[in-house]
Design a protein around this motif. Structure first.
Motif, mmCIF file in Angstrom:
data_model
loop_
_atom_site.group_PDB
_atom_site.id
_atom_site.type_symbol
_atom_site.label_atom_id
_atom_site.label_comp_id
_atom_site.label_asym_id
_atom_site.label_seq_id
_atom_site.Cartn_x
_atom_site.Cartn_y
_atom_site.Cartn_z
ATOM 1 N N GLN A 117 0.827 -1.204 0.000
ATOM 2 C CA GLN A 117 0.000 0.000 0.000
ATOM 3 C C GLN A 117 0.863 1.256 0.000
ATOM 4 O O GLN A 117 0.565 2.230 -0.680
ATOM 5 C CB GLN A 117 -0.917 0.021 1.222
ATOM 6 C CG GLN A 117 -2.027 -0.984 1.156
ATOM 7 C CD GLN A 117 -2.884 -0.943 2.409
ATOM 8 O OE1 GLN A 117 -2.517 -0.327 3.406
ATOM 9 N NE2 GLN A 117 -4.022 -1.593 2.358
ATOM 10 N N PHE A 118 1.944 1.211 0.762
ATOM 11 C CA PHE A 118 2.816 2.373 0.865
ATOM 12 C C PHE A 118 3.540 2.623 -0.448
ATOM 13 O O PHE A 118 3.692 3.761 -0.873
ATOM 14 C CB PHE A 118 3.822 2.147 2.007
ATOM 15 C CG PHE A 118 4.495 3.399 2.459
ATOM 16 C CD1 PHE A 118 3.847 4.286 3.290
ATOM 17 C CD2 PHE A 118 5.785 3.682 2.055
ATOM 18 C CE1 PHE A 118 4.470 5.446 3.708
ATOM 19 C CE2 PHE A 118 6.408 4.833 2.466
ATOM 20 C CZ PHE A 118 5.753 5.724 3.300
ATOM 21 N N GLU A 119 3.990 1.545 -1.108
ATOM 22 C CA GLU A 119 4.725 1.677 -2.365
ATOM 23 C C GLU A 119 3.845 2.238 -3.481
ATOM 24 O O GLU A 119 4.321 2.935 -4.358
ATOM 25 C CB GLU A 119 5.300 0.322 -2.794
ATOM 26 C CG GLU A 119 6.395 -0.220 -1.884
ATOM 27 C CD GLU A 119 7.635 0.639 -1.861
ATOM 28 O OE1 GLU A 119 8.013 1.208 -2.909
ATOM 29 O OE2 GLU A 119 8.227 0.765 -0.770
ATOM 30 N N LYS A 120 2.543 1.936 -3.453
ATOM 31 C CA LYS A 120 1.631 2.439 -4.483
ATOM 32 C C LYS A 120 1.496 3.948 -4.424
ATOM 33 O O LYS A 120 1.263 4.599 -5.442
ATOM 34 C CB LYS A 120 0.244 1.810 -4.316
ATOM 35 C CG LYS A 120 0.172 0.368 -4.704
ATOM 36 C CD LYS A 120 -1.235 -0.163 -4.492
ATOM 37 C CE LYS A 120 -1.298 -1.655 -4.768
ATOM 38 N NZ LYS A 120 -2.638 -2.194 -4.484
ATOM 39 N N LYS A 121 1.649 4.532 -3.245
ATOM 40 C CA LYS A 121 1.429 5.959 -3.059
ATOM 41 C C LYS A 121 2.672 6.808 -3.327
ATOM 42 O O LYS A 121 2.588 8.026 -3.320
ATOM 43 C CB LYS A 121 0.944 6.223 -1.635
ATOM 44 C CG LYS A 121 -0.395 5.598 -1.331
ATOM 45 C CD LYS A 121 -0.786 5.855 0.102
ATOM 46 C CE LYS A 121 -2.082 5.143 0.449
ATOM 47 N NZ LYS A 121 -2.440 5.335 1.838
ATOM 48 N N LEU A 122 3.833 6.192 -3.525
ATOM 49 C CA LEU A 122 5.065 6.958 -3.695
ATOM 50 C C LEU A 122 5.114 7.642 -5.057
ATOM 51 O O LEU A 122 4.741 7.066 -6.077
ATOM 52 C CB LEU A 122 6.279 6.045 -3.552
ATOM 53 C CG LEU A 122 6.534 5.448 -2.177
ATOM 54 C CD1 LEU A 122 7.772 4.563 -2.196
ATOM 55 C CD2 LEU A 122 6.690 6.528 -1.131
ATOM 56 N N THR A 123 5.603 8.883 -5.046
ATOM 57 C CA THR A 123 5.800 9.603 -6.301
ATOM 58 C C THR A 123 7.143 9.198 -6.904
ATOM 59 O O THR A 123 7.940 8.499 -6.272
ATOM 60 C CB THR A 123 5.788 11.122 -6.052
ATOM 61 O OG1 THR A 123 6.908 11.452 -5.219
ATOM 62 C CG2 THR A 123 4.485 11.562 -5.396
ATOM 63 N N PHE A 124 7.394 9.684 -8.113
ATOM 64 C CA PHE A 124 8.669 9.375 -8.771
ATOM 65 C C PHE A 124 9.841 9.904 -7.952
ATOM 66 O O PHE A 124 10.847 9.219 -7.783
ATOM 67 C CB PHE A 124 8.689 9.969 -10.184
ATOM 68 C CG PHE A 124 10.011 9.821 -10.860
ATOM 69 C CD1 PHE A 124 10.418 8.589 -11.357
ATOM 70 C CD2 PHE A 124 10.869 10.907 -10.979
ATOM 71 C CE1 PHE A 124 11.657 8.445 -11.974
ATOM 72 C CE2 PHE A 124 12.103 10.774 -11.581
ATOM 73 C CZ PHE A 124 12.494 9.539 -12.091
ATOM 74 N N GLY A 125 9.722 11.128 -7.437
ATOM 75 C CA GLY A 125 10.799 11.723 -6.641
ATOM 76 C C GLY A 125 11.070 10.939 -5.368
ATOM 77 O O GLY A 125 12.228 10.786 -4.961
ATOM 78 N N GLU A 126 10.010 10.442 -4.733
ATOM 79 C CA GLU A 126 10.191 9.663 -3.509
ATOM 80 C C GLU A 126 10.863 8.330 -3.810
ATOM 81 O O GLU A 126 11.728 7.887 -3.051
ATOM 82 C CB GLU A 126 8.836 9.449 -2.837
ATOM 83 C CG GLU A 126 8.250 10.721 -2.264
ATOM 84 C CD GLU A 126 6.818 10.567 -1.797
ATOM 85 O OE1 GLU A 126 6.405 11.367 -0.950
ATOM 86 O OE2 GLU A 126 6.114 9.658 -2.284
ATOM 87 N N ARG A 127 10.471 7.713 -4.899
ATOM 88 C CA ARG A 127 11.137 6.453 -5.292
ATOM 89 C C ARG A 127 12.611 6.697 -5.608
ATOM 90 O O ARG A 127 13.480 5.911 -5.234
ATOM 91 C CB ARG A 127 10.431 5.832 -6.496
ATOM 92 C CG ARG A 127 9.156 5.151 -6.161
ATOM 93 C CD ARG A 127 8.671 4.294 -7.339
ATOM 94 N NE ARG A 127 7.465 3.611 -6.973
ATOM 95 C CZ ARG A 127 6.236 3.983 -7.332
ATOM 96 N NH1 ARG A 127 6.084 5.035 -8.101
ATOM 97 N NH2 ARG A 127 5.196 3.313 -6.944
ATOM 98 N N LEU A 128 12.868 7.790 -6.336
ATOM 99 C CA LEU A 128 14.240 8.123 -6.692
ATOM 100 C C LEU A 128 15.074 8.377 -5.438
ATOM 101 O O LEU A 128 16.202 7.879 -5.328
ATOM 102 C CB LEU A 128 14.259 9.352 -7.612
ATOM 103 C CG LEU A 128 15.633 9.798 -8.099
ATOM 104 C CD1 LEU A 128 16.257 8.710 -8.975
ATOM 105 C CD2 LEU A 128 15.510 11.098 -8.872
ATOM 106 N N SER A 129 14.525 9.126 -4.489
ATOM 107 C CA SER A 129 15.283 9.398 -3.264
ATOM 108 C C SER A 129 15.531 8.116 -2.472
ATOM 109 O O SER A 129 16.591 7.962 -1.859
ATOM 110 C CB SER A 129 14.573 10.439 -2.397
ATOM 111 O OG SER A 129 13.388 9.923 -1.860
#
Length: 196
Positions: A58-70
């Motif tokens: 659930q948490f991974e679905k909500k991440l933006t591109f910038g959050e994934r990149l960081s």
């Protein structure tokens, strides 16, 4: 229901409502003020819902591109691969500018450009790692809240099962006592009818 004799049945929704009220009273007696999590558990008991969730998905679905990149930058920046690669780059930079290019290098001995690059890297890497750690902390908090709800519900369900078993045992003991009384009365009656 004034004409209900205790032998009738109630619907599942009403049973859930009574169970919810009972659990709410028990929890308020034991822990005092009920939190939002406690209310969610009580509602799930009434609705017969499952509380366990996969928080990570659930948490991974909500991440933006910038959050994934960081997160990727932070995981790479905190790895041995980064440390070894960074150490090799530093050694090559120093050898290239100090030994091979002998005062004709693009960054001679005090290595001012290298210091500037290291400062910029540290200035950019620190907030990125902090953002990633904040998300990891949030994920851990959500996971611990979910664990708390599951544990509380399991505890309440186990308590409810114990009460059911105790109730069944009491009824069984009462029934056995009644059967024993009937047997004693029969034995006394047989004893009175039998001549000595």
């Amino acid at each position: 229901m004034p004409d209900w004799d205790g032998q009738g049945f109630i619907c599942v929704d009403d049973l859930g409502e009574f169970r919810k009220d009972y659990v709410k009273e028990v929890l308020q007696e034991e822990i005092g003020e009920l939190s939002t999590l406690d209310h969610e558990v009580i509602e799930s008991l009434q609705q017969h819902e499952i509380l366990s969730n996969d928080i990570s998905k659930q948490f991974e679905k909500k991440l933006t591109f910038g959050e994934r990149l960081s997160d990727h930058i932070a995981s790479f920046g905190g790895s041995w691969r980064f440390i070894i690669l960074f150490g090799v780059v530093l050694v090559v930079w120093i050898i290239l500018n100090a030994a091979l290019l002998v005062n004709r290098g693009f960054d001679p001995y005090p290595f001012i450009l290298l210091n500037l690059l290291l400062s910029c890297l540290a200035a950019m890497q620190a907030p990125i790692i902090m953002m990633s750690q904040n998300r990891a902390e949030l994920r851990d908090r959500l996971r611990s809240e979910n664990d708390y709800k599951i544990n509380l519900k399991a505890e309440l369900e186990i308590r409810h099962l114990h009460e059911k078993i105790d109730h069944l045992l009491r009824r069984q003991y009462n029934r056995l006592f009644e059967i024993q009384q009937i047997q004693i009365e029969l034995l006394e009656e047989i004893g009175r009818k039998r001549p000595l």
